[in-house]
Design a protein around this motif. Structure first.
Motif, PDB file in Angstrom:
ATOM      1  N   GLN A 126      -5.336   6.083   2.724  1.00  0.00           N
ATOM      2  CA  GLN A 126      -3.922   6.311   3.016  1.00  0.00           C
ATOM      3  C   GLN A 126      -3.532   7.687   2.458  1.00  0.00           C
ATOM      4  OE1 GLN A 126      -1.231   2.614   2.802  1.00  0.00           O
ATOM      5  NE2 GLN A 126      -2.779   2.184   1.245  1.00  0.00           N
ATOM      6  N   ALA A 174       8.176   4.002   1.366  1.00  0.00           N
ATOM      7  CA  ALA A 174       6.848   4.347   1.890  1.00  0.00           C
ATOM      8  C   ALA A 174       5.797   4.241   0.797  1.00  0.00           C
ATOM      9  CB  ALA A 174       6.871   5.756   2.480  1.00  0.00           C
ATOM     10  N   THR A 221       2.639   1.663   0.549  1.00  0.00           N
ATOM     11  CA  THR A 221       1.287   2.187   0.337  1.00  0.00           C
ATOM     12  C   THR A 221       0.547   1.367  -0.707  1.00  0.00           C
ATOM     13  OG1 THR A 221       1.989   4.438   0.906  1.00  0.00           O
ATOM     14  CG2 THR A 221      -0.045   4.222  -0.351  1.00  0.00           C
ATOM     15  N   ARG A 257       1.384   8.401   6.200  1.00  0.00           N
ATOM     16  CA  ARG A 257       2.705   7.820   6.006  1.00  0.00           C
ATOM     17  C   ARG A 257       3.807   8.878   5.896  1.00  0.00           C
ATOM     18  NH1 ARG A 257       2.629   2.462   5.174  1.00  0.00           N
ATOM     19  NH2 ARG A 257       0.645   1.441   4.699  1.00  0.00           N
ATOM     20  N   THR A 310       2.406   5.415  10.121  1.00  0.00           N
ATOM     21  CA  THR A 310       3.607   4.582  10.029  1.00  0.00           C
ATOM     22  C   THR A 310       4.845   5.456  10.065  1.00  0.00           C
ATOM     23  OG1 THR A 310       2.569   2.767   8.801  1.00  0.00           O
ATOM     24  CG2 THR A 310       4.935   3.002   8.574  1.00  0.00           C
ATOM     25  N   HIS A 324       8.106   5.681   8.870  1.00  0.00           N
ATOM     26  CA  HIS A 324       8.932   5.090   7.822  1.00  0.00           C
ATOM     27  C   HIS A 324      10.394   5.482   7.941  1.00  0.00           C
ATOM     28  CE1 HIS A 324       5.935   3.145   5.243  1.00  0.00           C
ATOM     29  NE2 HIS A 324       5.137   4.154   5.520  1.00  0.00           N
TER      30      HIS A 324
END
Length: 387
Positions: free
Chosen positions: A11, A21, A25, A94, A116, A118
């Motif tokens: 990630q 976020a 994670t 992210r 993602t 967010h």
């Protein structure tokens, strides 16, 4: 959920200081480790890095917060080397700036790339739209609410099957009223200078000190109530200024100008949010810009507290007006004054009833284990499609 043998997740997130976020994670990293995989996070690090390590995750220091093109290119090379060295199975970005590095590294190494969304990123130019679209150039896009998913589909014209909604989850082991010892609440009350037995209705705004969180609207609303002679509430702003000292000073000046120093308090960062929500009678989320999800509206509900929130963005999905809280037009100080008056006048019994309903709903819809299971299932779907 079982992961493929030897599964390693990378990630990429700018920092691990605070925020939704960053929290997600860590939660996904823990789920991967518990499922038998490895979880690597490339990030600048921060106060949450210790939790990552405690959960079995691994931090790789990277200036992932930088938007400097040369740093982004250098990060891409470093990430590609990391992917090859650690035999990373899938890359998950992210945030937009590090997503460029992560996407290029994933393509260079032939690894799947997931991102993602967010937040709902606004684009007033073609260049900004191109910049935002980096989050959509991989194998799958995860949206943290139906509101976010609708935005991504409309903004980037993607096939519907490429964007999945996985709402953020709440750690119900952590946000459980039964697991918060009274001593924790008492310590927080003392730290925030709230006398024992203070009869005022305590209202908590949890979030970093930034304009979009709507602090100024609340100060204005409370000033209107004070002008009516109402001093039966205590508003607490819990959050870092993260270097925004000018904004904090503006808030302090606004509070002082309205003579609200005893009614509105800036209490700073809080490490024990479950205790903070128990200390207070209700939570507020007066954002002036739509939250894509709004974890700060769900966590207090999991703790049995009703929420007063701006009626836009993801909060219209997480707060049921009149049932688990109240929805208010964003930025409208008179409307917020009326909503706070209604919430205070509802009294402990009515707020308690709403809080119990809110808790049941949050536990049904926003469990962190459900969020993690859906995320791991999305990884499995991407890996199978690649295979």
């Amino acid at each position: 959920m079982a992961l493929p043998p030897g599964f390693t997740l990378l990630q990429v997130v700018p920092e691990l200081e605070t925020g939704g976020a960053e929290q997600t994670t860590l939660e996904v990293a823990r789920a991967v480790v518990q499922a038998g995989g490895r979880a690597i996070v490339a990030s600048r690090g921060g106060r949450m890095a210790a939790r990552l390590a405690a959960d079995g995750g691994e931090l790789v220091p990277l200036e992932a917060q930088s938007k400097n093109p040369l740093v982004i290119l250098g990060n891409a090379r470093r990430l590609a080397a990391l992917i090859r060295r650690e035999k990373v199975s899938l890359v998950h970005a992210r945030s937009r700036a590090p997503a460029f590095s992560a996407l290029w590294a994933a393509r260079a190494t032939g690894r799947p790339f997931v991102a993602t969304y967010h937040g709902v990123y606004k684009a007033k130019s073609g260049l900004k739209r191109w910049y935002n679209a980096v989050m959509t150039r991989g194998d799958l896009v995860i949206a943290n609410s139906d509101y976010t998913r609708a935005h991504v589909l409309a903004e980037h014209h993607l096939p519907a099957e490429k964007v999945v909604t996985i709402p953020r989850g709440v750690d119900l082991d952590r946000f459980d009223p039964e697991k918060v010892a009274p001593e924790r609440v008492a310590r927080l009350r003392e730290a925030w200078g709230i006398p024992p037995g203070d009869p005022r209705t305590k209202v908590l705004l949890a979030g970093r000190l930034t304009r979009i969180k709507g602090h100024a609207t609340i100060v204005d609303a409370v000033a209107r109530l004070a002008a009516e002679g109402r001093r039966d509430l205590l508003v607490l702003f819990a959050g870092d200024d993260q270097g925004r000292t000018e904004y904090r000073q503006e808030l302090e000046a606004q509070i002082a100008a309205a003579a609200l120093q005893d009614t509105v308090k800036i209490v700073g960062h809080c490490d024990d949010m479950p205790a903070a929500f128990l200390l207070c009678d209700l939570a507020i989320l007066p954002t002036t810009v739509p939250e894509s999800f709004g974890r700060a509206a769900v966590e207090p509900q999991a703790m049995g507290r009703p929420v007063v929130a701006s009626a836009h963005g993801g909060t219209v999905e997480t707060v049921v007006d009149g049932l688990t809280g109240w929805l208010v037009p964003p930025g409208d100080a008179p409307a917020w004054a009326e909503a706070l008056r209604t919430a205070v006048d509802a009294g402990p019994a009515r707020r308690g009833e709403m809080g119990r309903t809110a808790m049941d709903r949050a536990r049904q819809l926003y469990r962190v284990d459900a969020m993690c299971a859906a995320t791991l299932a999305a990884y499995e779907r991407v890996l199978e499609a690649r295979a």
